[in-house]
Design an enzyme around this catalytic site. Structure first.
Site, PDB file in Angstrom:
ATOM      1  N   ASP A  68       0.963  -1.307  -0.092  1.00 15.31           N
ATOM      2  CA  ASP A  68       0.121  -0.138  -0.065  1.00 15.31           C
ATOM      3  C   ASP A  68       0.812   1.258  -0.057  1.00 15.31           C
ATOM      4  O   ASP A  68       0.388   2.219  -0.734  1.00 15.31           O
ATOM      5  CB  ASP A  68      -0.706  -0.071   1.215  1.00 15.31           C
ATOM      6  CG  ASP A  68      -2.160  -1.048   1.043  1.00 15.31           C
ATOM      7  OD1 ASP A  68      -2.751  -1.148   0.084  1.00 15.31           O
ATOM      8  OD2 ASP A  68      -2.739  -1.360   2.226  1.00 15.31           O
ATOM      9  N   ASN A 141      -3.257   9.517   2.280  1.00 17.12           N
ATOM     10  CA  ASN A 141      -3.917   8.869   3.484  1.00 17.12           C
ATOM     11  C   ASN A 141      -3.950   9.914   4.480  1.00 17.12           C
ATOM     12  O   ASN A 141      -5.303  10.262   4.936  1.00 17.12           O
ATOM     13  CB  ASN A 141      -3.000   7.559   3.757  1.00 17.12           C
ATOM     14  CG  ASN A 141      -3.433   6.406   3.348  1.00 17.12           C
ATOM     15  OD1 ASN A 141      -4.479   6.374   2.921  1.00 17.12           O
ATOM     16  ND2 ASN A 141      -2.677   5.532   3.860  1.00 17.12           N
TER      17      ASN A 141
END
Length: 286
Positions: A68, A141
């Site tokens: 990720d 994020n």
């Protein structure tokens, strides 16, 4: 059709996955581009090698191979060029991935333009002191203000559009996008937010109070965060995992960025399907 393939070669299987992607691309009539600094690793493949910026500018799609963190890094590289990114999982969780390694044959859908785009908002992050910008970045994020090695709590405060909204003693605080709601914020007790939404999520980290709760703000909000440690202990900023020490007297300003990151979705799975598969270890219900 041109694909720029960005493998994270620190991942165990990324090298072989990249080779499989390049061979599949050749079979589908696509030109695969790799960055020239990894040319020795792929000298036997029939691919094109370019400097990173040229590789990103020349392609139609970016294929990111790794975990990720790799996909987040590559999506931020691709965003200024408005290039969509397809992630292939070579990590542990792979929540951001569009394909698993055994699904490389599905790249045919990419060649045939049978896919959808998940558009994800980014955060614009600035550290300011006395009107001067000390640090600037963008996040997919989250951005976090956290303590260093000391176990002492930080004195944290947050304001929205110039009005105070939170004040607490804590290990830190973070602002995340809906995409980042399943990352650090989730570990800190924040809610899961559908990434199709646009908003800012403020989450305290281990706050020493009975009253603190995560707060969700509209996408156009301007959040200002500050934190200080006693006895001169360090305070740090982490922007999608990239960490810098915050100079004393700085304020963190967080807003929605104008830039978006586009992720390619080949499969028909939904956000809930991915939550079940990756976090709960089972497929779709029903």
């Amino acid at each position: 059709m041109k694909w720029t393939v960005l493998p994270n070669l620190t991942r165990k299987d990324a090298r072989e996955i990249a080779r499989s992607v390049c061979r599949q691309g050749k079979a589908l009539g696509a030109v695969c581009i790799l960055c020239e600094q990894i040319q020795p690793e792929f000298a036997q493949e029939e691919v094109c090698f370019l400097p990173e910026q040229e590789a990103l500018q020349a392609c139609d799609f970016v294929i990111s191979i790794g975990g990720d963190g790799t996909m987040i890094h590559d999506a931020k590289l691709a965003a200024p060029f408005h290039k969509p990114v397809l992630g292939i999982n070579a990590g542990r969780l792979g929540f951001m991935a569009g394909l698993e390694p055994h699904e490389i044959a599905m790249l045919q859908s990419l060649a045939e333009n049978h896919f959808t785009i998940d558009r994800r908002m980014l955060l614009d992050v600035k550290l300011e002191k006395g009107g001067q910008v000390c640090y600037r970045a963008q996040c997919i994020n989250d951005v976090a203000v956290v303590r260093g090695e000391s176990l002492r709590l930080l004195e944290c405060s947050a304001a929205c559009d110039g009005k105070p909204v939170a004040k607490y003693m804590a290990d830190g605080m973070l602002v995340s996008t809906p995409t980042g709601s399943t990352a650090y914020s989730l570990s800190a007790g924040g809610p899961v937010i559908d990434p199709a939404l646009e908003c800012l999520l403020l989450t305290p980290v281990c706050a020493h109070t009975l009253l603190s709760r995560p707060m969700v703000f509209r996408a156009q909000a301007h959040l200002a965060l500050s934190a200080s440690a006693r006895d001169g202990d360090g305070v740090y900023l982490s922007c999608d995992g990239e960490t810098v020490e915050i100079p004393g007297g700085c304020t963190l300003h967080v807003t929605k960025a104008e830039t978006y990151a586009d992720f390619i979705r080949i499969k028909n799975d939904t956000f809930i399907d991915r939550l079940q598969a990756k976090f709960w270890g089972r497929g779709p219900t029903g």
